[in-house]
Enzyme design. Structure first.
Site, PDB file in Angstrom:
ATOM      1  N   LYS A  11       0.858  -1.190   0.000  1.00  0.00           N
ATOM      2  CA  LYS A  11       0.000   0.000   0.000  1.00  0.00           C
ATOM      3  C   LYS A  11       0.898   1.246   0.000  1.00  0.00           C
ATOM      4  O   LYS A  11       2.018   1.195  -0.503  1.00  0.00           O
ATOM      5  CB  LYS A  11      -0.969  -0.011   1.185  1.00  0.00           C
ATOM      6  CG  LYS A  11      -1.707  -1.344   1.322  1.00  0.00           C
ATOM      7  CD  LYS A  11      -2.919  -1.225   2.169  1.00  0.00           C
ATOM      8  CE  LYS A  11      -3.449  -2.593   2.502  1.00  0.00           C
ATOM      9  NZ  LYS A  11      -4.851  -2.579   2.868  1.00  0.00           N
ATOM     10  N   HIS A  95      -8.202  -3.119  -6.676  1.00  0.00           N
ATOM     11  CA  HIS A  95      -8.187  -3.257  -5.213  1.00  0.00           C
ATOM     12  C   HIS A  95      -9.373  -2.472  -4.650  1.00  0.00           C
ATOM     13  O   HIS A  95      -9.734  -1.411  -5.157  1.00  0.00           O
ATOM     14  CB  HIS A  95      -6.861  -2.728  -4.658  1.00  0.00           C
ATOM     15  CG  HIS A  95      -6.663  -3.066  -3.219  1.00  0.00           C
ATOM     16  ND1 HIS A  95      -7.289  -2.371  -2.203  1.00  0.00           N
ATOM     17  CD2 HIS A  95      -5.949  -4.050  -2.609  1.00  0.00           C
ATOM     18  CE1 HIS A  95      -6.947  -2.907  -1.037  1.00  0.00           C
ATOM     19  NE2 HIS A  95      -6.144  -3.930  -1.251  1.00  0.00           N
ATOM     20  N   GLU A 167     -10.901 -10.753  -2.064  1.00  0.00           N
ATOM     21  CA  GLU A 167     -10.631  -9.965  -0.861  1.00  0.00           C
ATOM     22  C   GLU A 167     -11.946  -9.397  -0.329  1.00  0.00           C
ATOM     23  O   GLU A 167     -12.417  -8.352  -0.815  1.00  0.00           O
ATOM     24  CB  GLU A 167      -9.693  -8.799  -1.193  1.00  0.00           C
ATOM     25  CG  GLU A 167      -8.333  -9.223  -1.673  1.00  0.00           C
ATOM     26  CD  GLU A 167      -7.268  -8.183  -1.348  1.00  0.00           C
ATOM     27  OE1 GLU A 167      -6.274  -8.551  -0.728  1.00  0.00           O
ATOM     28  OE2 GLU A 167      -7.454  -7.004  -1.693  1.00  0.00           O
ATOM     29  N   GLY A 173      -7.507  -5.120   6.365  1.00  0.00           N
ATOM     30  CA  GLY A 173      -6.952  -4.191   7.349  1.00  0.00           C
ATOM     31  C   GLY A 173      -7.764  -4.085   8.628  1.00  0.00           C
ATOM     32  O   GLY A 173      -7.561  -3.177   9.427  1.00  0.00           O
ATOM     33  N   SER A 212      -6.489  -9.578   6.052  1.00  0.00           N
ATOM     34  CA  SER A 212      -5.935  -9.859   7.383  1.00  0.00           C
ATOM     35  C   SER A 212      -5.279 -11.236   7.477  1.00  0.00           C
ATOM     36  O   SER A 212      -5.388 -11.906   8.509  1.00  0.00           O
ATOM     37  CB  SER A 212      -7.020  -9.681   8.459  1.00  0.00           C
ATOM     38  OG  SER A 212      -7.485  -8.346   8.470  1.00  0.00           O
TER      39      SER A 212
HETATM   40  C1  PEP Z   1      -4.793  -5.807   1.027  1.00  0.00           C
HETATM   41  O1  PEP Z   1      -4.546  -4.617   1.135  1.00  0.00           O
HETATM   42  O2  PEP Z   1      -4.880  -6.299  -0.103  1.00  0.00           O
HETATM   43  C2  PEP Z   1      -4.946  -6.611   2.230  1.00  0.00           C
HETATM   44  C3  PEP Z   1      -5.346  -7.835   2.106  1.00  0.00           C
HETATM   45  O3  PEP Z   1      -4.655  -5.984   3.426  1.00  0.00           O
HETATM   46  P1  PEP Z   1      -4.531  -6.683   4.879  1.00  0.00           P
HETATM   47  O4  PEP Z   1      -3.728  -7.957   4.706  1.00  0.00           O
HETATM   48  O5  PEP Z   1      -3.832  -5.675   5.720  1.00  0.00           O
HETATM   49  O6  PEP Z   1      -5.928  -6.980   5.337  1.00  0.00           O
END
Ligand code: PEP
Length: 253
Positions: A11, A95, A167, A173, A212
């Site tokens: 990020k 994303h 996702e 996050g 996460s």
């Molecule tokens: C992401 O930003 O694609 C992501 C999965 O973040 P995190 O692992 O922090 O949840």
């Protein structure tokens, strides 16, 4: 046999000094995860640094976004051929942060996907539902819509040259990981939807999970039959965590 992929999404984090420390530590651990695919997706200004540090290492790199246009009067844009110039193998498209904060529609994501493929990059196409959508019972409808936007523009075979990242937005996050069963169910849905159009593409496409993922939950997630690795945000900034997640993606001995 699908070889698992773990891709870090830094990020908008990092600086020259901390990137170097992080990558050197991951490189030192890399011999312990040499039978899987590992990548890091860095902010644009650091692609040159990442290229220098990772070149020849077996760890690939990529970007987190790409402009849908190839060149010209698009101030601030970074095109797919430019990413290719810096040795990028991957680029994340769609994303949820780009969709929600920067207003990227399914159609824009599909054009970015197409631009990435045209330049010889491997797009990591992110799909996933919000908490409201999950609670409304429309997870599959949302994921199908996001996938269909890409296949109707580029054709189903294009997915064979890409990676899909499921996702769930509510798990990114937040520290809330989807259960292995929740994740597996959506991954299986994605694979079956692709299989309806092209069974060969469905059986070879990597579908990775993001939200996460940590060292502590990665082995269980990666043990599910349709989960081919992970897209890792926060934990990709911690060398020991990221390396342990990569080790969890190694094939069983
Ligand atoms: C992401 O930003 O694609 C992501 C999965 O973040 P995190 O692992 O922090 O949840």
């Amino acid at each position: 046999m699908r070889v698992k992929l773990v891709a870090g999404n830094w990020k908008m984090n990092g600086d020259l000094a901390s990137n170097q420390t992080l990558l050197n530590a991951v490189l030192s651990a890399a011999a312990s995860f040499s039978a899987m695919k590992c990548a890091v997706c860095a902010p644009f200004p650091y692609l040159s640094q990442v290229q220098q540090l990772l070149h020849g290492s077996g760890i690939a790199w990529g970007a987190q976004d790409v402009c849908q246009f190839e060149n010209g009067a698009y101030t601030g844009g970074v095109s797919a051929p430019m990413l290719k110039d810096f040795g990028c193998h991957y680029v994340i498209v769609g994303h949820s942060e780009r969709r929600a904060i920067f207003g990227e529609s399914d159609e824009i994501v599909a054009v970015k996907f197409e631009a990435a493929l045209k330049a010889g990059l491997t797009p990591i196409l992110c799909v996933g539902e919000t908490l409201t959508e999950r609670e409304a019972g429309i997870t599959e409808k949302i994921v199908a819509r996001q996938l269909d936007a890409v296949t109707s523009r580029c054709g189903v075979k294009a997915l064979g040259k890409a990676v899909i990242a499921y996702e769930p937005v509510w798990a990114i996050g937040t520290g809330k990981t989807a259960t292995t069963e929740q994740a597996q169910a959506v991954h299986a849905f994605i694979r079956s939807r692709i299989a309806a159009d092209d069974a060969a593409v469905a059986s070879m496409v990597l579908i990775i999970y993001g939200g996460s993922v940590k060292a502590a939950n990665s082995a269980q997630l990666f043990g599910m039959s349709d989960i081919d690795g992970g897209l890792i945000g926060g934990a990709s900034l911690v060398a020991d965590e990221f390396s342990a997640i990569c080790r969890a993606a190694q094939p069983a001995a």
